[in-house]
Motif scaffolding. Structure first.
Motif, short mmCIF file in Angstrom:
data_model
loop_
_atom_site.label_atom_id
_atom_site.label_comp_id
_atom_site.label_asym_id
_atom_site.label_seq_id
_atom_site.Cartn_x
_atom_site.Cartn_y
_atom_site.Cartn_z
N MET A 22 0.84 -1.18 0.00
CA MET A 22 0.00 0.00 0.00
C MET A 22 0.88 1.24 0.00
N MET A 23 0.62 2.14 -0.92
CA MET A 23 1.42 3.35 -1.03
C MET A 23 0.74 4.49 -0.29
N THR A 24 1.49 5.15 0.56
CA THR A 24 0.96 6.30 1.29
C THR A 24 1.68 7.55 0.82
N ALA A 25 1.19 8.71 1.26
CA ALA A 25 1.81 9.98 0.89
C ALA A 25 3.25 10.05 1.38
N ARG A 26 3.59 9.36 2.45
CA ARG A 26 4.95 9.37 2.98
C ARG A 26 5.93 8.65 2.05
N ASN A 27 5.43 7.74 1.22
CA ASN A 27 6.29 6.98 0.32
C ASN A 27 6.58 7.73 -0.98
N VAL A 28 5.91 8.84 -1.23
CA VAL A 28 6.05 9.58 -2.47
C VAL A 28 7.01 10.74 -2.25
N ASP A 29 7.98 10.90 -3.15
CA ASP A 29 8.88 12.04 -3.11
C ASP A 29 8.07 13.29 -3.42
N PRO A 30 8.05 14.28 -2.51
CA PRO A 30 7.25 15.48 -2.76
C PRO A 30 7.62 16.21 -4.04
N ALA A 31 8.91 16.21 -4.39
CA ALA A 31 9.33 16.88 -5.62
C ALA A 31 8.74 16.19 -6.85
N ALA A 32 8.50 14.89 -6.78
CA ALA A 32 7.93 14.15 -7.90
C ALA A 32 6.45 14.50 -8.11
N MET A 33 5.81 15.07 -7.10
CA MET A 33 4.41 15.47 -7.21
C MET A 33 4.24 16.72 -8.08
N MET A 34 5.31 17.47 -8.30
CA MET A 34 5.26 18.70 -9.08
C MET A 34 5.38 18.35 -10.56
N THR A 35 4.33 18.59 -11.32
CA THR A 35 4.34 18.30 -12.74
C THR A 35 4.79 19.53 -13.53
N ASP A 36 5.15 19.34 -14.78
CA ASP A 36 5.57 20.47 -15.61
C ASP A 36 4.48 21.53 -15.71
N ASP A 37 3.23 21.11 -15.77
CA ASP A 37 2.12 22.07 -15.85
C ASP A 37 1.99 22.90 -14.57
N ASP A 38 2.38 22.35 -13.44
CA ASP A 38 2.26 23.07 -12.17
C ASP A 38 3.12 24.33 -12.13
N TYR A 39 4.23 24.34 -12.86
CA TYR A 39 5.13 25.50 -12.84
C TYR A 39 4.47 26.76 -13.39
N SER A 40 3.49 26.61 -14.26
CA SER A 40 2.81 27.77 -14.84
C SER A 40 1.53 28.14 -14.11
N GLN A 41 1.15 27.36 -13.11
CA GLN A 41 -0.06 27.62 -12.32
C GLN A 41 0.20 28.71 -11.28
N PRO A 42 -0.83 29.47 -10.89
CA PRO A 42 -0.67 30.43 -9.80
C PRO A 42 -0.27 29.70 -8.52
N ALA A 43 0.51 30.38 -7.69
CA ALA A 43 0.99 29.76 -6.45
C ALA A 43 0.88 30.74 -5.30
N GLU A 44 0.76 30.19 -4.11
CA GLU A 44 0.70 30.98 -2.89
C GLU A 44 1.80 30.52 -1.96
N ILE A 45 2.40 31.47 -1.26
CA ILE A 45 3.42 31.13 -0.27
C ILE A 45 2.94 31.60 1.09
N PHE A 46 3.04 30.71 2.05
CA PHE A 46 2.72 31.01 3.45
C PHE A 46 4.03 30.92 4.22
N LEU A 47 4.39 32.00 4.87
CA LEU A 47 5.68 32.12 5.52
C LEU A 47 5.48 32.37 7.01
N LEU A 48 6.06 31.51 7.83
CA LEU A 48 5.96 31.63 9.28
C LEU A 48 7.13 32.45 9.80
N ARG A 49 6.82 33.52 10.50
CA ARG A 49 7.86 34.32 11.15
C ARG A 49 7.93 33.90 12.61
N ARG A 50 9.10 33.51 13.04
CA ARG A 50 9.30 33.06 14.42
C ARG A 50 9.18 34.22 15.40
N SER A 51 8.93 33.91 16.65
CA SER A 51 8.72 34.93 17.67
C SER A 51 9.95 35.81 17.89
#
Length: 98
Positions: free
Chosen positions: A1-30
């Motif tokens: 059984m394959m879970t999300a932990r077994n998948v390389d996150p970088a492999a989830m990024m397809t060529d089409d994703d690079y041209s899609q709009p993106a959002e960045i959420f940035l945590l600022r430490r205290s």
């Protein structure tokens, strides 16, 4: 059984994703001048990756998350994607070589 932990996150990024709009959420430490969550929106994921790797290089991997559609990538994954150079920035597209 394959879970999300077994998948390389970088492999989830397809060529089409690079041209899609993106959002960045940035945590600022205290310890930072202004703590809390910062949000930025980019026209393309390629621009967001460039921003994350160049402007936020000193952050810990889990301090930044990029969202493209329903996919999430932390800073560590964005660094790996940037190293692979699978995306092209607007400044290099169509650039003539002399």
């Amino acid at each position: 059984m394959m879970t999300a932990r077994n998948v390389d996150p970088a492999a989830m990024m397809t060529d089409d994703d690079y041209s899609q709009p993106a959002e960045i959420f940035l945590l600022r430490r205290s310890g930072a001048k202004r703590s809390g969550l910062t949000y930025r929106r980019f026209a393309t994921a390629a621009e967001a990756i460039d921003y994350a790797v160049t402007e936020c290089a000193s952050l810990r991997p889990d301090d930044l998350v990029m969202a493209v559609e329903d996919k999430r990538f932390n800073l560590g994954t964005l660094r790996a994607l940037h190293r692979e150079a699978r995306h092209s920035t607007p400044s290099t597209v169509g650039e003539a070589t002399a």
